[in-house]
Design a protein around this motif. Sequence first.
Motif, PDB file in Angstrom:
ATOM      1  N   GLY A 240      18.354  45.831 -29.731  1.00 50.61           N
ATOM      2  CA  GLY A 240      18.479  45.105 -28.462  1.00 50.61           C
ATOM      3  C   GLY A 240      19.057  43.721 -28.651  1.00 50.61           C
ATOM      4  N   ARG A 241      18.653  42.808 -27.782  1.00 46.58           N
ATOM      5  CA  ARG A 241      19.133  41.425 -27.830  1.00 46.58           C
ATOM      6  C   ARG A 241      18.402  40.650 -28.934  1.00 46.58           C
ATOM      7  N   VAL A 242      19.040  39.608 -29.425  1.00 49.51           N
ATOM      8  CA  VAL A 242      18.446  38.785 -30.487  1.00 49.51           C
ATOM      9  C   VAL A 242      18.547  37.314 -30.100  1.00 49.51           C
ATOM     10  N   ALA A 243      17.458  36.577 -30.308  1.00 50.23           N
ATOM     11  CA  ALA A 243      17.466  35.115 -30.174  1.00 50.23           C
ATOM     12  C   ALA A 243      16.773  34.551 -31.405  1.00 50.23           C
TER      13      ALA A 243
ATOM     14  N   GLU B  39      21.592  25.181 -35.387  1.00 51.50           N
ATOM     15  CA  GLU B  39      21.600  25.388 -33.932  1.00 51.50           C
ATOM     16  C   GLU B  39      22.138  26.787 -33.639  1.00 51.50           C
ATOM     17  N   PRO B  40      21.245  27.784 -33.515  1.00 52.01           N
ATOM     18  CA  PRO B  40      21.696  29.157 -33.271  1.00 52.01           C
ATOM     19  C   PRO B  40      22.394  29.302 -31.922  1.00 52.01           C
ATOM     20  N   GLU B  41      23.232  30.350 -31.810  1.00 49.98           N
ATOM     21  CA  GLU B  41      23.976  30.584 -30.571  1.00 49.98           C
ATOM     22  C   GLU B  41      23.050  30.822 -29.389  1.00 49.98           C
ATOM     23  N   ARG B  42      21.936  31.507 -29.669  1.00 46.43           N
ATOM     24  CA  ARG B  42      20.955  31.745 -28.611  1.00 46.43           C
ATOM     25  C   ARG B  42      19.567  31.497 -29.184  1.00 46.43           C
ATOM     26  N   GLY B  43      18.773  30.669 -28.504  1.00 48.49           N
ATOM     27  CA  GLY B  43      17.429  30.405 -28.975  1.00 48.49           C
ATOM     28  C   GLY B  43      17.098  28.930 -28.966  1.00 48.49           C
TER      29      GLY B  43
ATOM     30  N   TRP C 222      15.412  22.015 -28.140  1.00 44.71           N
ATOM     31  CA  TRP C 222      16.349  22.457 -27.107  1.00 44.71           C
ATOM     32  C   TRP C 222      16.370  23.982 -27.085  1.00 44.71           C
ATOM     33  N   VAL C 223      16.782  24.529 -25.954  1.00 49.41           N
ATOM     34  CA  VAL C 223      16.984  25.973 -25.832  1.00 49.41           C
ATOM     35  C   VAL C 223      18.404  26.235 -25.362  1.00 49.41           C
ATOM     36  N   ARG C 224      19.034  27.200 -26.013  1.00 58.29           N
ATOM     37  CA  ARG C 224      20.405  27.574 -25.651  1.00 58.29           C
ATOM     38  C   ARG C 224      20.422  29.070 -25.305  1.00 58.29           C
ATOM     39  N   ASN C 225      21.031  29.416 -24.189  1.00 57.83           N
ATOM     40  CA  ASN C 225      21.280  30.828 -23.846  1.00 57.83           C
ATOM     41  C   ASN C 225      22.717  30.966 -23.379  1.00 57.83           C
ATOM     42  N   GLN C 226      23.043  32.139 -22.818  1.00 56.66           N
ATOM     43  CA  GLN C 226      24.445  32.357 -22.434  1.00 56.66           C
ATOM     44  C   GLN C 226      24.919  31.369 -21.384  1.00 56.66           C
ATOM     45  N   MET C 227      23.987  30.881 -20.585  1.00 51.26           N
ATOM     46  CA  MET C 227      24.346  30.031 -19.460  1.00 51.26           C
ATOM     47  C   MET C 227      24.597  28.586 -19.889  1.00 51.26           C
TER      48      MET C 227
ATOM     49  N   ALA D 282      10.798  32.988 -26.875  1.00 50.96           N
ATOM     50  CA  ALA D 282      10.331  34.249 -26.287  1.00 50.96           C
ATOM     51  C   ALA D 282      10.133  34.139 -24.788  1.00 50.96           C
ATOM     52  N   LEU D 283       9.736  32.958 -24.323  1.00 49.39           N
ATOM     53  CA  LEU D 283       9.378  32.783 -22.908  1.00 49.39           C
ATOM     54  C   LEU D 283      10.472  32.134 -22.078  1.00 49.39           C
ATOM     55  N   ASP D 284      11.670  31.977 -22.641  1.00 45.81           N
ATOM     56  CA  ASP D 284      12.760  31.352 -21.898  1.00 45.81           C
ATOM     57  C   ASP D 284      13.013  32.114 -20.602  1.00 45.81           C
TER      58      ASP D 284
END
Length: 463
Positions: free
Chosen positions: A242-245, A252-256, A265-270, A298-300
């Motif tokens: 599935g998806r990975v964060a 600084e990961p691409e998502r997470g 900080w939190v980064r997602n696709q948006m 996990a709770l983003d």
Amino acid sequence: MKRSAIQEYLSRLKGKRVAVIGIGVSNTPLIKMLLRAGIKVTACDKKPMSAFAGLAEELESLGATLKLGEDYLEDLDFEVIFRTPGMRPDLPQLVAALQKGAILTSEMEVFFQVCPCKTIAVTGSDGKTTTTTIIAELLKAAGQTAYVGGNIGKPLLPDVDGMEPDDVAVLELSSFQLMTMQQSPDIAVVTNLAPNHLDVHTSMEEYIGAKENIFLHQDEGGLLVVNADNEITRSFADEAPGRVAMFSRTTEPERGAFLRDGVTWVRNQMHERPVLPVADILLPGEHNVENYMAAITALDGLVPDQVIRTFAQKFAGVEHRIELVRTLRGVKYYNDSIASSPSRTIAGLRSFQQKVILIAGGYDKHIPFDVLGPEITAHVKELFLTGHTAQKIKEAVEATPDYLPAALPIHVIDDFEQAVLAAHQAAQPGDVVILSPACASFDKFKNFMERGAAFKKIIYGLA
């Protein structure tokens, strides 16, 4: 009226020969639930009748058949067998039962089959309980109904009938629970991985393989949250269906989640956004920053950022995890009995700005202490060792190139209470004394909780 998944499952068990192996914290509610449903249950345990202080008689009065004592695993002539989490599934007696057609399962495996709501599960070598607790408490603070279970809290299978689709089950899962798991949670979190439980697992590879079951059975909609700073957990991303964060203190990961200028900080696709200043986290230590980062990832989208900030400022932690027991004549005493591995103790030592007085040692899980030696040399001013592993830890410290006997006195005292009292006698105003054993407790105690309670009793008893 349509029957629920758990009611359907229990109805299928009726008339079958069912055994529950282990009459302990996790299985006693399971036994009682099965008996209430009219299922014939044989409860098996290595301990004798006298060890149960009335519980065995209570189970018999409810209709259970008891099979107690050294031969409790012999002739397992049953159709369904629930194993206790710490029992290997490949024991010869269990294999023989499977060859005769038995189904081997566990309370947690059945829970995943019948749970009606979203599941979030946490595993790892360290930080499982704190991360699980943070996730559950944040959900509750945001107004959601969250059930906590698995390797902490209480078994959740008896509560399934009361769960609603909008609720969330938050689970801590050990490698032993995951070994035979055929289902994965909606959101899986792996805090970190390091050698652990090698007294039960045949190899590090088997230990890692068990942990992987937390995400291998997810579908495309599942989410895997891993620690990018840990080489083993980072590699899980390539296997995830599935998806990975990810969360990281160093990149600084691409998502997470990641750290930037003292803020998580939190980064997602948006987009990316600041969520939690590290200074707002009441719990000490970098490992607790990681625990929050795992929970935030996990709770983003499920918990508002302001709820996270308010909670972090007040949450004082879970018992036996760098728990401040008391301050006496300027000396602070901390209970970190949960630290049953070198990596856990290392995290505890790094939580303090000063060198500490450390009480360590315990049951031998056959984990090397090489990595612990340099950390003790760097962070400890006086060392008190007790239990089966005392000599091994002493040798690991003495083998450290920077070790100086005059700068770090080492005392080996087999009696636990005497070791604690000796550490107290050595302490001066301004010192920190911490029980952080780096080992399991089974040489002297039933579990880490009993060990921590014994430590606290001694400390509270100091004049």
